[in-house]
Design a protein around this motif. Structure first.
Motif, mmCIF file in Angstrom:
data_model
loop_
_atom_site.group_PDB
_atom_site.id
_atom_site.type_symbol
_atom_site.label_atom_id
_atom_site.label_comp_id
_atom_site.label_asym_id
_atom_site.label_seq_id
_atom_site.Cartn_x
_atom_site.Cartn_y
_atom_site.Cartn_z
ATOM 1 N N ALA A 39 0.846 -1.197 0.000
ATOM 2 C CA ALA A 39 0.000 0.000 0.000
ATOM 3 C C ALA A 39 0.876 1.240 0.000
ATOM 4 O O ALA A 39 2.091 1.155 0.171
ATOM 5 C CB ALA A 39 -0.873 -0.003 1.244
ATOM 6 N N THR A 40 0.259 2.393 -0.216
ATOM 7 C CA THR A 40 0.963 3.656 -0.023
ATOM 8 C C THR A 40 0.572 4.200 1.344
ATOM 9 O O THR A 40 -0.610 4.311 1.658
ATOM 10 C CB THR A 40 0.588 4.662 -1.126
ATOM 11 O OG1 THR A 40 0.972 4.109 -2.382
ATOM 12 C CG2 THR A 40 1.304 5.988 -0.913
ATOM 13 N N ARG A 41 1.575 4.465 2.141
ATOM 14 C CA ARG A 41 1.324 5.037 3.475
ATOM 15 C C ARG A 41 1.639 6.523 3.398
ATOM 16 O O ARG A 41 2.791 6.909 3.225
ATOM 17 C CB ARG A 41 2.237 4.387 4.514
ATOM 18 C CG ARG A 41 2.204 2.888 4.539
ATOM 19 C CD ARG A 41 1.046 2.381 5.383
ATOM 20 N NE ARG A 41 0.901 0.933 5.219
ATOM 21 C CZ ARG A 41 -0.024 0.224 5.834
ATOM 22 N NH1 ARG A 41 -0.909 0.809 6.636
ATOM 23 N NH2 ARG A 41 -0.105 -1.076 5.637
ATOM 24 N N ASN A 42 0.631 7.341 3.537
ATOM 25 C CA ASN A 42 0.805 8.793 3.419
ATOM 26 C C ASN A 42 0.907 9.469 4.775
ATOM 27 O O ASN A 42 0.111 9.177 5.670
ATOM 28 C CB ASN A 42 -0.379 9.396 2.660
ATOM 29 C CG ASN A 42 -0.301 9.076 1.182
ATOM 30 O OD1 ASN A 42 0.616 9.509 0.494
ATOM 31 N ND2 ASN A 42 -1.240 8.281 0.702
ATOM 32 N N PHE A 43 1.857 10.327 4.882
ATOM 33 C CA PHE A 43 2.004 11.114 6.104
ATOM 34 C C PHE A 43 2.198 12.580 5.729
ATOM 35 O O PHE A 43 2.868 12.882 4.740
ATOM 36 C CB PHE A 43 3.206 10.629 6.918
ATOM 37 C CG PHE A 43 3.096 9.192 7.342
ATOM 38 C CD1 PHE A 43 2.508 8.845 8.544
ATOM 39 C CD2 PHE A 43 3.546 8.171 6.508
ATOM 40 C CE1 PHE A 43 2.385 7.515 8.930
ATOM 41 C CE2 PHE A 43 3.428 6.840 6.876
ATOM 42 C CZ PHE A 43 2.844 6.507 8.097
ATOM 43 N N THR A 44 1.616 13.447 6.501
ATOM 44 C CA THR A 44 1.781 14.887 6.286
ATOM 45 C C THR A 44 2.364 15.465 7.569
ATOM 46 O O THR A 44 1.725 15.409 8.614
ATOM 47 C CB THR A 44 0.422 15.540 5.968
ATOM 48 O OG1 THR A 44 -0.144 14.851 4.859
ATOM 49 C CG2 THR A 44 0.602 17.004 5.609
ATOM 50 N N TRP A 45 3.548 15.945 7.462
ATOM 51 C CA TRP A 45 4.266 16.394 8.659
ATOM 52 C C TRP A 45 4.599 17.871 8.592
ATOM 53 O O TRP A 45 5.034 18.390 7.563
ATOM 54 C CB TRP A 45 5.589 15.620 8.815
ATOM 55 C CG TRP A 45 5.436 14.211 9.273
ATOM 56 C CD1 TRP A 45 4.263 13.549 9.562
ATOM 57 C CD2 TRP A 45 6.494 13.267 9.477
ATOM 58 N NE1 TRP A 45 4.551 12.268 9.934
ATOM 59 C CE2 TRP A 45 5.902 12.063 9.892
ATOM 60 C CE3 TRP A 45 7.881 13.329 9.339
ATOM 61 C CZ2 TRP A 45 6.653 10.922 10.177
ATOM 62 C CZ3 TRP A 45 8.627 12.208 9.619
ATOM 63 C CH2 TRP A 45 8.018 11.018 10.048
ATOM 64 N N ASP A 46 4.475 18.485 9.737
ATOM 65 C CA ASP A 46 4.884 19.865 9.909
ATOM 66 C C ASP A 46 6.015 19.856 10.939
ATOM 67 O O ASP A 46 5.805 19.446 12.089
ATOM 68 C CB ASP A 46 3.681 20.666 10.435
ATOM 69 C CG ASP A 46 3.844 22.141 10.194
ATOM 70 O OD1 ASP A 46 4.704 22.522 9.392
ATOM 71 O OD2 ASP A 46 3.089 22.910 10.819
ATOM 72 N N ASP A 79 5.509 -1.757 1.261
ATOM 73 C CA ASP A 79 4.694 -0.544 1.127
ATOM 74 C C ASP A 79 5.541 0.636 0.620
ATOM 75 O O ASP A 79 6.748 0.707 0.868
ATOM 76 C CB ASP A 79 4.092 -0.136 2.482
ATOM 77 C CG ASP A 79 2.928 -1.018 2.896
ATOM 78 O OD1 ASP A 79 2.506 -1.889 2.087
ATOM 79 O OD2 ASP A 79 2.450 -0.863 4.040
ATOM 80 N N LEU A 80 4.838 1.540 -0.046
ATOM 81 C CA LEU A 80 5.457 2.821 -0.398
ATOM 82 C C LEU A 80 5.158 3.801 0.732
ATOM 83 O O LEU A 80 3.989 4.006 1.087
ATOM 84 C CB LEU A 80 4.872 3.355 -1.711
ATOM 85 C CG LEU A 80 5.354 4.740 -2.147
ATOM 86 C CD1 LEU A 80 6.814 4.714 -2.586
ATOM 87 C CD2 LEU A 80 4.475 5.287 -3.277
ATOM 88 N N ILE A 81 6.198 4.371 1.291
ATOM 89 C CA ILE A 81 6.010 5.377 2.341
ATOM 90 C C ILE A 81 6.191 6.747 1.700
ATOM 91 O O ILE A 81 7.160 6.986 0.974
ATOM 92 C CB ILE A 81 7.006 5.167 3.503
ATOM 93 C CG1 ILE A 81 6.698 3.821 4.182
ATOM 94 C CG2 ILE A 81 6.924 6.304 4.501
ATOM 95 C CD1 ILE A 81 7.619 3.479 5.329
ATOM 96 N N ARG A 82 5.235 7.593 1.938
ATOM 97 C CA ARG A 82 5.212 8.899 1.301
ATOM 98 C C ARG A 82 5.008 9.935 2.396
ATOM 99 O O ARG A 82 3.950 9.992 3.017
ATOM 100 C CB ARG A 82 4.035 8.907 0.317
ATOM 101 C CG ARG A 82 4.076 9.981 -0.718
ATOM 102 C CD ARG A 82 2.937 9.823 -1.722
ATOM 103 N NE ARG A 82 2.825 11.046 -2.490
ATOM 104 C CZ ARG A 82 2.320 12.173 -2.008
ATOM 105 N NH1 ARG A 82 1.856 12.220 -0.789
ATOM 106 N NH2 ARG A 82 2.283 13.246 -2.780
ATOM 107 N N PHE A 130 9.612 6.417 -0.695
ATOM 108 C CA PHE A 130 10.555 5.298 -0.718
ATOM 109 C C PHE A 130 9.825 4.028 -0.296
ATOM 110 O O PHE A 130 8.758 4.090 0.325
ATOM 111 C CB PHE A 130 11.747 5.579 0.206
ATOM 112 C CG PHE A 130 11.363 5.872 1.621
ATOM 113 C CD1 PHE A 130 11.206 4.850 2.553
ATOM 114 C CD2 PHE A 130 11.132 7.179 2.043
ATOM 115 C CE1 PHE A 130 10.852 5.123 3.864
ATOM 116 C CE2 PHE A 130 10.754 7.465 3.348
ATOM 117 C CZ PHE A 130 10.616 6.430 4.263
ATOM 118 N N ILE A 131 10.449 2.910 -0.636
ATOM 119 C CA ILE A 131 9.857 1.611 -0.310
ATOM 120 C C ILE A 131 10.381 1.137 1.046
ATOM 121 O O ILE A 131 11.589 1.188 1.302
ATOM 122 C CB ILE A 131 10.242 0.566 -1.389
ATOM 123 C CG1 ILE A 131 9.758 1.014 -2.766
ATOM 124 C CG2 ILE A 131 9.686 -0.807 -1.036
ATOM 125 C CD1 ILE A 131 8.266 1.093 -2.898
#
Lengths: 638, 638
Positions: A39-46, A79-82, A130-131
């Motif tokens: 899966a693609t794991r999406n994270f939005t970081w500040d 997984d793809l980590i994004r 990245f994977i």
């Protein structure tokens, strides 16, 4: 920056990763319970400054999304980590390194300033993709200046899957996660100013004030030693909040009977809830700035099963040593009498005279009362004597690869690099050096320099870093006490080692005496972009004719970080099968700051085949180059 | 960056500057003694962290070439100043603003991050080149985040010449220079974290610990008040150095009889050596983060002759008020009895309840014993009551242009912008706002956005900042207490005011109540790229029909910084004859941090005629644009 993109190469790697050699490690394994498709794991970081009290003492830290430590990333192998990172620090750039992730095909996502990418400037956004190429215990952290020591880190956990199972997956019922670090009350800017100081103004950072477990510690409190929680709380309460301080933190402390150690506070001890009669996988990672640590769980044996995302032949211990940059998984069975419902976890300092008290957490047998922890009645276990190096070696030498781990080809070594580790004065500054060269990083990231073909103006590309040192150098003596013939002045340089694609490289880390007589320190060396085999360790000077026969090429463990013991040597091997510019360095933050690292420019002849986003590597001289020159390789996007 | 260049436009400006209108100010002047041909003044600066004890309390600061404050720049009017800045901060970018220099034709050299240029990243080098276009007292400082408050500043003095003489040049025998600032023990990263805090986590920076004169102050010492030097030194000596601290600083303190106040220490009071019976020009500049100040020289009258690099009609005072961003020159005659050989200079806080003790320096009549200062026997003079605003207004209103200063055309105003100054909550954050808009700076510098024609993606270019506010807003009440019709929510924006080339612009600064009832603060507003005429001040709401008649268009002083008094208004005028993107903002560092500023994008239709080095403005979205788009205007270099 600013606009996210999806790289085709990364998408392809989702498939490729499933065929990586690491899956060969999983021979004896039962399938992991959760095995969805990648899966693609999406994270939005500040990334931002936060006021935080990690050890009950308030400081400014670098946090992510308002928290310290940063959020835990959890993904499945493949997984793809994004991670979309927005830099909200006002004047600092930022990069984030994914420690232990090999970045196969994505060297620009390794998150190393001056090396793999430009700093993400204040207000800018950058997306890492990245994977998660294999299961294991990892972490992430800042890799620009000393931002790791400023608190920029968190856990990164990659679970096994059906395609990439972990061999011990069936042996445990639950997981616990422990991220270890250390904390200084002096901010990193002042630490850097001290380390940069000239002559008498040079100032070492000293020992950290506090060891943190999952970002929590208790500064200056005898709680850990005496168990006298009440008295400590009272003292702390009075000391922590100045009269008239009406901040939320102080109001909380004043309201709370248990003071700063109540469960709602930022510095209360971590409580690990467990059921009795079960087996747990305890993940332990260390991202300390300085300290080598030892971990004990009162009354419980530990079975080591994983190190740095690689499976090791299981062995039982009472406690483990862990150096900065290392990770372990240990299995722990909650087999103690139910009469005592909680046990101390002690984390103490190894290898340096400990001025820092041990950190404490609680293993809490819930007995069906989750969330309600009682404090252990007994005194926390003492960690081993700090200067018992023999004990550390015994533990480290026991780590061997689990059956099924790929083994290194014994004969096919293309290159052997010996790296003498010294401490020396360089133009009035104290530096660490490799073969008498202290690393001075350039403003232009190496990857950008190669991409734009501007090596000649971006760094000293007139030659390579030296492959060895003059064997007349006496590793038992400080540099100043060497015989005249062996006295080589240390110089600063940003030269690299150029490694041909596919080469098999042996590295001999050779320790030596520091500036002070009879002092040699342990250094945990960490390699980016690769795991390596640890072929062996020894005391004194490595002699290839004599010592190479003792190297283990049958069951060497794969690691990404390995310790070099005082006055000793360590030999490791890796295959240069991952084009990129990779740092190899001591993971002690102030040692790296003082130049203790080297750069491998690996497979640069293959750079053309990678899909490097130009935004990632266009700064410094590469910015000027991009404005006036045609790129040396085809741009990834029009 | 990295490679210095010489811009043709700058070279041409050397000549142009000699014909600027400011030379009209010099009608009544005797020629200045030193009048060489315009020269190039070269400076090579390294910006770095230093450990320093500006007020006897050691902190990390941002220094230049290892010193705090940074080196004094001294040049003649018409000279080209060329400063090559290397950024040795490890993770922070840096820019340097030349406060009061109009940057005629060189808007890219104004040194404002997000506005005129990209940050100079760590390890990079950037060369500022600009003309010292007229004589006067200026200073320079960091203009990125809160780096000014971290200590990044110094003096910039431009001497008159034969071509550009100062009218009072013949009236003094020597010069003294006094750069005022304030200092917090909490570092700027923590200050920013507090100011960025949400809801209850918002924390104001509070009052500074110390006022500094030329970078020197004495924290927590009663010396200033009692003159009891010995006792204070003893106390400080004991308090300053922990037992076992063997740093050079502590060794020095221990060895020295006079403790930290001995002349060799970083925090000893400044001594100005003077000869009796002479007249001195005392230059005073304030780069405080917060504090408004008052300066007195015990027993001496002051004649104000210069303000912000402009000549004012001379007037005599006992003391002067000075707001952050302002500069003055005063003439002072050493006419006191020779029996007392030294006098206190007191610098106290105005306008805020002073928790910060006054700073002290010594005016030392040398009587032919230069370098030997005796301490004044008397108590230092007390500066005026902090809350006597009437007294501040009286001083400020007396400042008028000296004969020969250009005057504004009375009728030809092209645009009038009214700017309501409010404090408000914006999504849980405390902000300052102009016409209910709080400034949020973009990552891409505006100048680069215009250069590459990417306004639409670099910032909100869909409209302009509002030219005024709803007059139903009651300036005597907090925003929350407004009538529903006047209750306009505050929003964050990076919009600009677009100003046509050549326009004559009037700005009405309208103060209002802050969040707390019956509180309105003074704000020193500073304009980049220009001097402006200060046409008038008043209390309450500015009513154009009524108040415009009271404006002074005959003798208004030219300034670059002007105070807006509590619950009052200030009207100023400037001619948009200098294409560039210019900040206009409150010079209080935390106020600017909280959004108290606006951006003038002036004469952008003329940008094509400027020689903007692309290296200066290529970052953020402009970097991406430079990689994929043809530049909107012709590049300066191939």
């Amino acid at each position: 920056m600013g606009k996210p993109y999806v790289s085709l190469a990364v998408q392809l790697l989702i498939c490729c990763a499933l065929m990586m050699p690491v899956s060969a490690q999983s021979v004896a394994a039962a399938p992991s319970p959760s095995s969805p498709a990648p899966a693609t794991r999406n994270f939005t970081w500040d990334v931002e400054y936060i006021m935080w009290a990690p050890d009950c003492h308030q400081s400014v830290m670098i946090g992510i999304n308002g928290e310290f430590p940063g959020p835990t990333i959890s993904a499945n192998a493949g997984d793809l980590i994004r991670v979309e990172v927005t830099n909200s620090l006002h004047t600092e750039g930022v990069v984030i390194h994914w420690h232990g992730i090999r970045q196969i095909g994505t060297p620009w996502a390794d998150g190393t300033a001056s090396i793999s990418q430009c700093p993400i400037n204040s207000g800018e956004r950058f997306t890492y993709e990245f994977i998660a190429d294999k299961p294991g215990t990892f972490f992430y952290h800042g890799h620009f200046g000393m931002q790791r020591a400023a608190g920029l880190y968190g856990s990164l956990i990659v679970n096994g899957t059906e395609q990439q199972p972990e061999p011990f997956a069936a042996e445990y019922d639950g997981e616990l996660n422990m991220l270890l670090s250390d904390w200084y009350h002096e901010n990193v800017y002042a630490q850097a100013a001290g380390l940069d100081g000239k002559d008498k103004h040079w100032e070492w950072v000293g020992e950290p004030q506090t060891i943190l477990i999952n970002g929590r510690g208790q500064f200056g409190c005898s709680l850990g030693i005496t168990g006298d929680r009440r008295a400590c709380d009272r003292r702390k309460r009075d000391a922590l909040c100045k009269e008239g301080d009406k901040s939320e933190r102080c109001e909380l402390i004043r309201r709370s009977e248990c003071g700063p150690f109540c469960e709602r506070s930022q510095c209360s001890p971590v409580v690990f809830d467990v059921d009795p009669g079960k087996t747990y996988r305890l993940r332990i990672a260390s991202t300390t700035s300085l300290s080598a640590l030892n971990v004990q769980v009162q009354g419980h044996k530990l079975t080591v099963v994983e190190a740095d995302g690689n499976f090791v032949a299981p062995f039982d211990v009472d406690d483990i040593d862990i150096y900065s940059g290392e990770t372990y998984s240990v299995l722990l069975t909650t087999d103690q009498r139910a009469s005592s419902s909680s046990y101390w976890i002690s984390v103490g300092v190894r290898g340096r005279r400990p001025k820092t008290p041990p950190a404490l957490a609680i293993l809490n047998y819930t007995n069906s009362k989750p969330g309600r922890s009682s404090w252990p009645a007994s005194v926390p276990p003492a960690t081993p004597a700090w200067d018992n190096v023999t004990r550390s070696k015994e533990f480290t030498y026991r780590i061997k690869a689990r059956d099924g781990t790929p083994t290194p080809a014994a004969a096919a070594v293309d290159r052997r690099i010996t790296m003498l580790n010294t401490q020396d004065w360089v133009q009035g500054h104290v530096k660490w050096a490799i073969n008498h060269v202290t690393l001075s990083l350039p403003a232009t990231p190496y990857l950008g320099a190669y991409f734009y073909g501007i090596e000649d103006i971006a760094f000293d590309s007139s030659g390579e870093s030296p492959d060895g040192y003059d064997r007349r150098y006496d590793i038992k003596k400080p540099p100043g006490a060497q015989a005249p013939a062996a006295r080589v002045p240390t110089t600063a340089s940003d030269r690299v080692f150029r490694i041909a694609h596919g080469a098999v490289v042996d590295v001999v880390l050779q320790n030596a005496n520091a500036l002070e007589e009879d002092v040699s320190e342990s250094h945990p060396w960490h390699l980016h972009g690769h795991d390596f085999w640890v072929l062996g360790y020894g005391d004194g000077v490595y002699d290839h004719a004599r010592d190479s026969r003792k190297l283990d090429t049958a069951t060497p463990p794969l690691r990404n970080t390995v310790v070099l013991f005082p006055h000793g040597w360590t030999v490791l091997r890796f295959v240069a099968d991952n084009p990129g510019v990779w740092a190899f360095h001591c993971h002690i933050e102030p040692h790296l700051h003082l130049g203790m690292g080297v750069i491998f420019a690996e497979g640069m002849e293959k750079l053309r085949e990678l899909n490097v986003p130009r935004e990632a590597i266009t700064c410094g001289e590469a910015k000027t180059a991009s404005l006036s020159l045609a790129p040396a390789v085809a741009p990834s996007r029009p």
